[in-house]
Structure formats: C-alpha cells, structure tokens
Design an enzyme around this catalytic site. Structure first.
Site, mmCIF file in Angstrom:
data_model
loop_
_atom_site.group_PDB
_atom_site.id
_atom_site.type_symbol
_atom_site.label_atom_id
_atom_site.label_comp_id
_atom_site.label_asym_id
_atom_site.label_seq_id
_atom_site.Cartn_x
_atom_site.Cartn_y
_atom_site.Cartn_z
ATOM 1 N N SER A 129 -0.894 -7.565 14.666
ATOM 2 C CA SER A 129 -0.891 -6.245 14.030
ATOM 3 C C SER A 129 0.475 -5.597 14.144
ATOM 4 O O SER A 129 0.979 -5.351 15.242
ATOM 5 C CB SER A 129 -1.942 -5.347 14.695
ATOM 6 O OG SER A 129 -1.678 -3.990 14.365
ATOM 7 N N ARG B 288 -11.979 3.708 12.954
ATOM 8 C CA ARG B 288 -11.145 2.492 13.080
ATOM 9 C C ARG B 288 -10.721 2.287 14.536
ATOM 10 O O ARG B 288 -10.539 3.242 15.278
ATOM 11 C CB ARG B 288 -9.934 2.588 12.136
ATOM 12 C CG ARG B 288 -10.411 2.545 10.671
ATOM 13 C CD ARG B 288 -9.280 2.582 9.701
ATOM 14 N NE ARG B 288 -8.448 1.385 9.782
ATOM 15 C CZ ARG B 288 -7.361 1.207 9.045
ATOM 16 N NH1 ARG B 288 -6.970 2.136 8.202
ATOM 17 N NH2 ARG B 288 -6.659 0.105 9.169
ATOM 18 N N ASP C 252 -3.019 -7.497 3.297
ATOM 19 C CA ASP C 252 -3.351 -6.415 2.354
ATOM 20 C C ASP C 252 -3.569 -6.931 0.924
ATOM 21 O O ASP C 252 -4.040 -6.189 0.059
ATOM 22 C CB ASP C 252 -2.246 -5.354 2.348
ATOM 23 C CG ASP C 252 -2.243 -4.549 3.652
ATOM 24 O OD1 ASP C 252 -3.249 -4.567 4.379
ATOM 25 O OD2 ASP C 252 -1.217 -3.904 3.935
ATOM 26 N N LYS D 114 -10.321 -2.446 8.119
ATOM 27 C CA LYS D 114 -9.310 -1.751 7.303
ATOM 28 C C LYS D 114 -9.917 -0.436 6.776
ATOM 29 O O LYS D 114 -10.888 0.054 7.331
ATOM 30 C CB LYS D 114 -8.846 -2.667 6.170
ATOM 31 C CG LYS D 114 -8.084 -3.898 6.661
ATOM 32 C CD LYS D 114 -6.763 -3.510 7.281
ATOM 33 C CE LYS D 114 -6.009 -4.723 7.797
ATOM 34 N NZ LYS D 114 -4.816 -4.344 8.557
ATOM 35 N N ARG E 114 8.163 4.156 8.134
ATOM 36 C CA ARG E 114 9.138 3.893 9.212
ATOM 37 C C ARG E 114 10.451 4.610 8.974
ATOM 38 O O ARG E 114 11.093 5.069 9.922
ATOM 39 C CB ARG E 114 9.350 2.380 9.345
ATOM 40 C CG ARG E 114 8.137 1.710 10.008
ATOM 41 C CD ARG E 114 7.983 0.282 9.595
ATOM 42 N NE ARG E 114 6.946 -0.421 10.336
ATOM 43 C CZ ARG E 114 5.665 -0.490 9.978
ATOM 44 N NH1 ARG E 114 5.229 0.145 8.901
ATOM 45 N NH2 ARG E 114 4.804 -1.179 10.695
ATOM 46 N N GLN F 47 1.051 -2.623 13.291
ATOM 47 C CA GLN F 47 0.871 -1.240 13.744
ATOM 48 C C GLN F 47 0.894 -1.178 15.263
ATOM 49 O O GLN F 47 1.498 -0.280 15.846
ATOM 50 C CB GLN F 47 -0.430 -0.669 13.175
ATOM 51 C CG GLN F 47 -0.363 -0.529 11.657
ATOM 52 C CD GLN F 47 -1.643 -0.032 11.032
ATOM 53 O OE1 GLN F 47 -2.649 0.152 11.710
ATOM 54 N NE2 GLN F 47 -1.617 0.185 9.726
HETATM 55 C C1 S3P Z 1 0.734 -1.975 8.269
HETATM 56 C C2 S3P Z 1 0.196 -3.006 8.983
HETATM 57 C C3 S3P Z 1 -1.048 -3.693 8.615
HETATM 58 C C4 S3P Z 1 -1.450 -3.387 7.172
HETATM 59 C C5 S3P Z 1 -1.314 -1.939 6.840
HETATM 60 C C6 S3P Z 1 0.118 -1.474 7.031
HETATM 61 C C7 S3P Z 1 1.975 -1.359 8.748
HETATM 62 O O1 S3P Z 1 -2.082 -3.259 9.468
HETATM 63 O O2 S3P Z 1 -2.749 -3.832 6.911
HETATM 64 O O3 S3P Z 1 -1.679 -1.690 5.500
HETATM 65 O O4 S3P Z 1 2.645 -0.631 7.974
HETATM 66 O O5 S3P Z 1 2.341 -1.577 9.911
HETATM 67 P P1 S3P Z 1 -2.322 -3.923 10.919
HETATM 68 O O6 S3P Z 1 -1.118 -3.707 11.748
HETATM 69 O O7 S3P Z 1 -3.514 -3.207 11.487
HETATM 70 O O8 S3P Z 1 -2.591 -5.365 10.643
#
Ligand code: S3P
Length: 429
Positions: free
Chosen positions: A169, A122, A317, A344, A27, A171
C-alpha cells in the site's frame, strides 16, 4: 444525485487530455506545504479528493492558492503546521486521511480527522499500527472500534522505525515516510511488492533527505527542504477508461496526450499488451522525477489471460476497467491476489461482478479476485455506482458497447477523481 445516460458509440477518432494525476496532486500540495518558501504546481487535479486535501492543509495553517489547475503554496517549513480546533474532513479520500495522518503524527498537538461513511468503514489499522510504533497517540472514535475514523491524533516526539509493509500500500508507505520527516533519526520502509512510489519521487524532487534503495526507502527526520515547481502529468487511472473504450469500440483510434507512465503505475499497459491490444506509449519524457508520455490506442481483438502476483499493486485502480475489457476477450480471464479491492471506495470485487453481470457478462467473484468468461455481448441496463467513481466510469465504458441506452444512478462520485469525465465522453460523439 446526478444520473448519467450513456448510449453506444460506433467509433472513436480523437486526441484528448485527461486531468492531472490524483496521487501526484495530493503529494505535491502536502509536500509543498511542508517545504520552506514558494512552490508552484501545474496540472493539479482540482477534484473533490484533492480539494479535500487542500482544505485540510489550509485549516492546518498552510497558505495555498488554487486558480484553475495551478496551485501556489507558500510553505513555512516542517514546523510551520499549526494546530486547529476544527475537524479535518477528507470526504471520500483514502489518500488524504492516510497521508495526512502521517503528517499529523509528527505534530506536537492534538488533531481530529475523519471523512464520509465510506472512509469511516475503511481499514485504518494499517496506518495506526506503524504510527503508534513511532510514538504517536492515535485513538479511533468509531462504534466499529478504535482503529476506524474519526481518528484523534496526538503526535510529536517520534522515534524512527524500520517498518516492513504487511500490505502493498502506497498510502501506508507514505504515512510512515511523512511521519519519518519528523522522527529523530532515519526511518526505513521495506516493501515486499512495490506500490506506487510518488511520495519518494516527490520528496527527491524537493531535495528532502530521502534515499531510494530498491524496495527500501529511507528518510531522515527534521531536515528542512525548499519549495519546488511541479508539473503533474495526466492520470493513467483516468486514461484507463478511455484506453479501454478505444480498444472495444469498433474503428477507433485514440491519442491520449501527456499521461503519467511511472513504472509503478503502468501495469495496465503490460496487461493489455499481453491481451493483444494495439497500444503504443510514445514521446516519453521525465519532468519533476515523473515520466510521462502519449498513449495511442486502436480497436483490438483481445484474448483472455491470467493476472496475478507482483503486477496487482501496479493495476489496483485499473482492475474495474480491465474487467470491462475482459468481458470482450476470447477465453477465461482470471484476476487473483487482489483482495485489497474489497476495501476500496466500495467492495470493488462485488461491485464489478454485479455491474457487469447486470449487463449480460459472465463474471464470477473469488474471495480475492474475479473470473470473467468472454466474449459476451452486453446489453444496456439500469445501474448504480455504489458510490464509487471507478465503478461508475467502468459502467459508462461498458455502456459504449452495449445494446441500448444505459442509465447509471448516483454518479456524483465521479467528481472525486475525474471532473469533466462526462463532457470528455460526450465529446467523442
Ligand atoms: C493511492 C494508493 C492506492 C490506490 C489509491 C491511491 C495513493 O491505495 O488504490 O487510489 O495515492 O497512495 P493503497 O495504498 O491503499 O493501495
């Protein structure tokens, strides 16, 4: 492909640092590239995943210099991103493809983004759906269907949306917030169960037009912001492997300095306290909107617990490492509501069960979790990483308390999040 051999340890007495937080590192360079002017990032995680993010941003015209763990970025603002004819390749990094897709959705030109075989399998529908709703044109060019990578994204002209996340999530949340930086108005993301909030905190730190209201985050589009300095704390997800090692190896006392303790990430501390761990979080301070602290861990007798509900996104994680601890806990540990583990870097439910059972543990797979009966002595075995860094490192930690020398094949993947893992582990001897 590198192999890792791990012999048992009879004690750990050490003070260590772990590398920078992966989520925050991604980020920092993304937001720094969208800012106006100079940003400096210290403690950056120079791992394969975060280097993939830098490489993609550079192809998009960002000026980024990395020296060791220090990054200097000369941002040219939200509209400074330029079209590239080159394919953007994120390697193994889910965070890179999903977050960068949010940025690309805001650009009035065509981009193509993909990654390795794991990335191409994925789920991307979770980001494609809201980004399409905002007006981006996204097509997946996979034989699996049009919502798998490689993704072709033609963005621009976005409209704001109010989006309730169907899965917890970070992400997906971040992809929508990044696209929201380019939408004409205010975009809202609504969570049912809070996922890590590093994007929100980093945008606040850069003085972007973001508002945090509990489970609602709002971002106003087309508002430029200035560069900033960021100090990245150590990654609690990397620290997790050493925390579990110190709990399980006899006669141990381990101090891990400067670990990120953002409350959306510290589920592992809560879980281990409930299991009876001797673990203290000390010297907490806040820098760049992110809390950090030292973690002191001592060998502990653990008891089994049930882990479910709201805490799951806060430990997502760390579940592979927690599962190793559960093999040594008295009773039946149940982890449920963690179906996300199946999508994952590997199918982590299957990989954890196979890995630990091979070493003599008693682990059963559930559709959405694991049941682990402990304590069971572990024996050394010939293992595989499943191409997944967190499975490789969990197997290495289990090997520290196993009888004999364990060999783990295919451990290059550790580089995606934890360069220097092997050296740090050997340094404990
Ligand atoms: C992450 C979000 C998580 C995590 C990944 C890193 C991130 O995934 O498992 O290792 O940096 O936003 P998800 O958003 O798919 O849960």
């Amino acid at each position: 492909m590198a192999d890792l051999s791990v012999a048992p340890l009879n004690k750990i007495k050490a003070e260590i640092h772990v590398p920078g937080d992966k989520s925050i590192s991604h980020r920092a360079v993304m937001i720094g590239s969208l800012a106006n002017g100079r940003s400096i990032v210290r403690g950056f995680l120079a791992s394969a995943d975060c280097l993939a993010t830098i490489a993609c941003l550079k192809k998009l015209g960002a000026e980024i210099d990395l020296a060791g763990t220090k990054v200097e970025i000369k941002g040219s603002g939200l509209r400074g991103i330029k079209q590239t004819r080159e394919l953007l390749d994120v390697g193994n990094s889910g965070t890179s493809i999903r977050l960068l897709s949010g940025i690309l959705a805001g650009q009035p030109f065509l981009s193509k983004i993909t990654g390795d075989e794991s990335i191409q399998n994925r789920p991307m529908m979770r980001i494609v759906a809201p980004l399409r709703e905002m007006g981006a044109n996204i097509i997946g060019h996979s034989s699996k269907g049009n919502v798998y990578a490689p993704l072709e994204i033609h963005g621009g002209g976005l409209k704001p949306i109010a989006y309730e996340l169907p899965v917890a999530s970070a992400q997906v949340k971040s992809a929508v917030l990044f696209a929201g930086l380019y939408a004409d108005g205010e975009t809202t993301v609504i969570e049912r169960n809070q996922a890590r909030d590093h994007t929100e905190r980093m945008l606040l730190h850069f003085n972007a037009a973001v508002k945090l209201q509990g489970l609602r985050t709002k971002v106003r589009g087309n508002k430029d912001f200035e560069g900033a300095e960021v100090d990245v704390p150590g990654d609690i997800s990397s620290a997790a492997f050493f925390i579990i090692a110190a709990l399980l190896v006899p006669n141990s006392e381990l101090l891990i300095k400067n670990v990120g303790v953002n409350p959306t990430r510290t589920g592992i501390v809560d879980v281990l306290h409930r299991m009876g761990a001797k673990l203290e979080v000390i010297n907490e301070q806040l820098l760049a909107e992110e809390p950090r602290a030292d973690i002191l861990v001592k060998t502990s007798k653990l008891k089994a617990i049930r882990i479910d509900g709201q805490i799951i996104p806060r430990i997502i994680d760390e579940i592979p490492a927690i599962a190793v601890a559960a093999t040594q806990a008295e009773g039946r540990t149940e982890i449920v509501g963690a179906r996300e583990l199946r999508v994952k870097e590997s199918d982590r439910i299957a990989a954890i069960a196979a890995t630990l059972n091979r070493m003599g543990a008693d682990v059963k797979e559930l559709e959405d979790g694991l049941v682990i009966q402990g304590p069971t002595p572990l024996n050394a075995a010939e293992m595989d990483s499943y191409g997944d860094h967190r499975i490789a490192m969990s197997a290495a930690v289990a090997a520290l308390i196993a009888e004999g020398e364990t060999r783990i094949a295919n451990t290059d993947c550790i580089e995606t999040s934890f360069p220097g893992f092997n050296q740090l582990l050997n340094g404990l001897r």
